[in-house]
Design a protein around this motif. Sequence first.
Motif, PDB file in Angstrom:
ATOM      1  N   SER A 112      12.550   0.260 -16.211  1.00  0.00           N
ATOM      2  CA  SER A 112      12.081   0.778 -16.937  1.00  0.00           C
ATOM      3  C   SER A 112      10.542   0.576 -16.065  1.00  0.00           C
ATOM      4  O   SER A 112       9.912  -0.293 -15.621  1.00  0.00           O
ATOM      5  CB  SER A 112      12.174  -0.680 -18.126  1.00  0.00           C
ATOM      6  N   ALA A 113       9.906   0.934 -16.891  1.00  0.00           N
ATOM      7  CA  ALA A 113       7.942   0.806 -16.463  1.00  0.00           C
ATOM      8  C   ALA A 113       7.723   0.953 -17.918  1.00  0.00           C
ATOM      9  O   ALA A 113       8.296   1.636 -18.968  1.00  0.00           O
ATOM     10  CB  ALA A 113       7.813   2.098 -15.498  1.00  0.00           C
ATOM     11  N   LEU A 162      12.801  -1.046 -11.415  1.00  0.00           N
ATOM     12  CA  LEU A 162      12.549   0.218 -10.988  1.00  0.00           C
ATOM     13  C   LEU A 162      12.045   0.110  -8.730  1.00  0.00           C
ATOM     14  O   LEU A 162      12.327   0.711  -8.415  1.00  0.00           O
ATOM     15  CB  LEU A 162      11.223   0.410 -11.592  1.00  0.00           C
ATOM     16  N   LEU A 163      11.189  -0.750  -9.239  1.00  0.00           N
ATOM     17  CA  LEU A 163      10.734  -1.182  -7.816  1.00  0.00           C
ATOM     18  C   LEU A 163      11.640  -1.783  -6.889  1.00  0.00           C
ATOM     19  O   LEU A 163      11.564  -0.828  -5.275  1.00  0.00           O
ATOM     20  CB  LEU A 163       9.269  -1.835  -8.001  1.00  0.00           C
ATOM     21  N   PRO A 166       0.651  -1.197   0.616  1.00  0.00           N
ATOM     22  CA  PRO A 166      -0.111   0.338  -0.328  1.00  0.00           C
ATOM     23  C   PRO A 166       1.065   0.857   0.032  1.00  0.00           C
ATOM     24  O   PRO A 166       0.360   2.730  -0.874  1.00  0.00           O
ATOM     25  CB  PRO A 166      -0.864   0.137   1.135  1.00  0.00           C
ATOM     26  N   LYS A 167       2.217   1.159   0.968  1.00  0.00           N
ATOM     27  CA  LYS A 167       2.542   2.387   0.143  1.00  0.00           C
ATOM     28  C   LYS A 167       3.008   3.224  -0.681  1.00  0.00           C
ATOM     29  O   LYS A 167       3.646   3.555  -1.311  1.00  0.00           O
ATOM     30  CB  LYS A 167       4.159   2.174   1.601  1.00  0.00           C
ATOM     31  N   ILE A 168       3.234   1.953  -1.752  1.00  0.00           N
ATOM     32  CA  ILE A 168       4.165   2.104  -3.126  1.00  0.00           C
ATOM     33  C   ILE A 168       2.253   2.796  -4.288  1.00  0.00           C
ATOM     34  O   ILE A 168       1.915   3.261  -4.670  1.00  0.00           O
ATOM     35  CB  ILE A 168       4.264   1.289  -3.797  1.00  0.00           C
ATOM     36  N   ARG A 169       1.554   1.361  -3.807  1.00  0.00           N
ATOM     37  CA  ARG A 169       0.547   0.932  -5.002  1.00  0.00           C
ATOM     38  C   ARG A 169      -0.521   2.120  -4.428  1.00  0.00           C
ATOM     39  O   ARG A 169      -1.264   3.175  -5.631  1.00  0.00           O
ATOM     40  CB  ARG A 169      -0.300   0.440  -3.939  1.00  0.00           C
ATOM     41  N   ASN A 170      -0.778   2.885  -3.361  1.00  0.00           N
ATOM     42  CA  ASN A 170      -1.766   4.068  -3.120  1.00  0.00           C
ATOM     43  C   ASN A 170      -1.742   5.408  -3.159  1.00  0.00           C
ATOM     44  O   ASN A 170      -2.550   6.119  -4.296  1.00  0.00           O
ATOM     45  CB  ASN A 170      -2.145   3.980  -1.614  1.00  0.00           C
ATOM     46  N   PRO A 171      -0.558   5.905  -3.763  1.00  0.00           N
ATOM     47  CA  PRO A 171      -0.371   7.109  -4.180  1.00  0.00           C
ATOM     48  C   PRO A 171      -0.138   7.071  -5.037  1.00  0.00           C
ATOM     49  O   PRO A 171      -0.481   8.600  -6.182  1.00  0.00           O
ATOM     50  CB  PRO A 171       1.496   7.243  -3.020  1.00  0.00           C
ATOM     51  N   ILE A 172       0.388   6.042  -5.848  1.00  0.00           N
ATOM     52  CA  ILE A 172       0.179   6.270  -7.509  1.00  0.00           C
ATOM     53  C   ILE A 172      -1.367   6.039  -7.630  1.00  0.00           C
ATOM     54  O   ILE A 172      -1.899   7.101  -8.484  1.00  0.00           O
ATOM     55  CB  ILE A 172       1.132   4.734  -8.310  1.00  0.00           C
ATOM     56  N   LEU A 173      -2.275   5.291  -7.138  1.00  0.00           N
ATOM     57  CA  LEU A 173      -3.646   5.258  -7.145  1.00  0.00           C
ATOM     58  C   LEU A 173      -4.288   6.705  -7.169  1.00  0.00           C
ATOM     59  O   LEU A 173      -4.891   7.116  -8.032  1.00  0.00           O
ATOM     60  CB  LEU A 173      -4.271   4.108  -6.561  1.00  0.00           C
ATOM     61  N   ALA A 174      -3.076   6.966  -5.949  1.00  0.00           N
ATOM     62  CA  ALA A 174      -4.153   8.507  -5.808  1.00  0.00           C
ATOM     63  C   ALA A 174      -3.983   9.645  -7.424  1.00  0.00           C
ATOM     64  O   ALA A 174      -4.664  10.447  -7.296  1.00  0.00           O
ATOM     65  CB  ALA A 174      -3.511   9.232  -4.542  1.00  0.00           C
ATOM     66  N   MET A 175      -2.836   9.474  -7.741  1.00  0.00           N
ATOM     67  CA  MET A 175      -2.390  10.573  -9.357  1.00  0.00           C
ATOM     68  C   MET A 175      -3.316   9.874  -9.510  1.00  0.00           C
ATOM     69  O   MET A 175      -4.088  10.539 -10.817  1.00  0.00           O
ATOM     70  CB  MET A 175      -1.054  10.034  -9.365  1.00  0.00           C
ATOM     71  N   ALA A 176      -4.162   8.842  -9.912  1.00  0.00           N
ATOM     72  CA  ALA A 176      -4.333   8.097 -11.320  1.00  0.00           C
ATOM     73  C   ALA A 176      -6.154   8.240 -11.008  1.00  0.00           C
ATOM     74  O   ALA A 176      -6.472   8.817 -11.680  1.00  0.00           O
ATOM     75  CB  ALA A 176      -4.666   6.681 -11.406  1.00  0.00           C
ATOM     76  N   GLN A 177      -6.448   8.952  -9.677  1.00  0.00           N
ATOM     77  CA  GLN A 177      -7.646   9.239  -9.401  1.00  0.00           C
ATOM     78  C   GLN A 177      -7.943  10.613  -9.706  1.00  0.00           C
ATOM     79  O   GLN A 177      -8.827  11.074 -10.557  1.00  0.00           O
ATOM     80  CB  GLN A 177      -7.749   8.793  -7.944  1.00  0.00           C
ATOM     81  N   ALA A 178      -6.721  11.488  -9.634  1.00  0.00           N
ATOM     82  CA  ALA A 178      -6.810  13.433  -9.431  1.00  0.00           C
ATOM     83  C   ALA A 178      -6.721  13.246 -11.305  1.00  0.00           C
ATOM     84  O   ALA A 178      -7.286  14.563 -11.838  1.00  0.00           O
ATOM     85  CB  ALA A 178      -5.964  13.523  -9.005  1.00  0.00           C
TER      86      ALA A 178
END
Length: 440
Positions: free
Chosen positions: A257-258, A275-276, A224-236
């Motif tokens: 890479s990604a 990357l992770l 969640p420490k990585i996933r949630n900040p990413i999902l927050a950007m997606a939501q925004a």
Amino acid sequence: MLILLVVAAMTLMPAPAQESPTQTASPAVSETVSSTAADGDVKPFNPAEATRAWLDSVPRNQREKSDAYFEGGYWLILWNFLLAVAISVFLLASRLSARLRDLCERIVKIKNLQVACYAIPYLLLVYALSFPLNLYQNFFREHQYGLATQTFAPWFREQLLGLALTLVSGTLLVVVLYAVFRRAPRTWWIWGTIVMIVFSGTLVLIAPVYIEPLFNTYKPLTDPKIRNPILAMAQANEIPVKQVFEVDASRQTTRVSANVSGLLGTTRVALNDNLLKQCTLPEIRAVMAHEMGHYVLNHGAKLLTYLGILVLIGFALARVLFDASVRRWGDKWRVGGIADPAGLPLLALIFSTLVFFATPILRTVVRVTEREADAFGINTSREPDGMAKVALKLGVYRKLDPTPLEEFIFFDHPSGRARIRMAMDWKAANLPAGESASTP
Ligand SMILES: [Zn+2]
């Protein structure tokens, strides 16, 4: 076939701006943005100097190594082109191509099957004749520069898998193209373009579901420490994703890479495990915001459209060049018109040549879309230092500080210098975050 599946390009940046004062700045660049108060003794942040400081933080031997790796890639473009020319000329001039067609006409009577009967040995032959260069470029050279993680056996197994996919999809494409060539002897180049666009679009569409899982494992990111900040950007940004994927790229490579792959409903954003492992959250946010930029800016559809335009121009030129070549050498090679499968090496030769000379155009088209994703990424992630750090990590396999001409001709992503400069310019602008910034 030269289908430029460029659509999935690269990496850079994630980032909501809420990390606590992540003063991620490296020792080399620790000045903070200062322009605030009018007290004259604060030195204003200088983006050019900051960019230089980031670049200078890379040890010299490391820079020389990555420059050598990337510059070697320029020559490989030439060697691959010359090899493709040599193979085509060999197949035509030896009349091997004509004999293969004759053989297929004897064994099968149905036209489509004759084309398939020609295409399969043709694709196998091209693969076999290009194998030595392929082996050097994609196995030995990658190991030489410390970028590969596979021993020969698993590498070769993936080669065979790739070859099998090429045989299936390539044969299908050739059969459909020649069906078009037979029915439209004058306008084949227009219909051929449509076939190419549909074919490329279909490949991109099915890749995340049927192709990528053959080579790597994709699993949802659970931390969640990585996933949630990413999902927050997606939501925004109104991006309808519920999960982000992690791909075990370390199976093949050490590269960071990604990527975004797929089209419409199959679109998927995936971070690679290198990357992770190697990047901090600000850097990961910088990368993910960049990938989201590809999504929000519809780069998949746009690149497919540009590709369509370029293929149309390519086919139009190919029509003229094909007819001229057949008039000149057709009797010698025993190749008839466009509908004759024995002319496939000639068509490949013409396309290889066009793609070779269009290299700067093709790379620039992709690089410009990458730069758009960078701009989206920095504005979403608000992580200029994270973006700079990732740009340096990508510098392991991409020359950091090329000349402008080099960047124009060869780069399909902005150089490290260009990316860091963008980040530092963004940082220097010191943008307010809406009302919240001015409210006490
Ligand atoms: Zn990208």
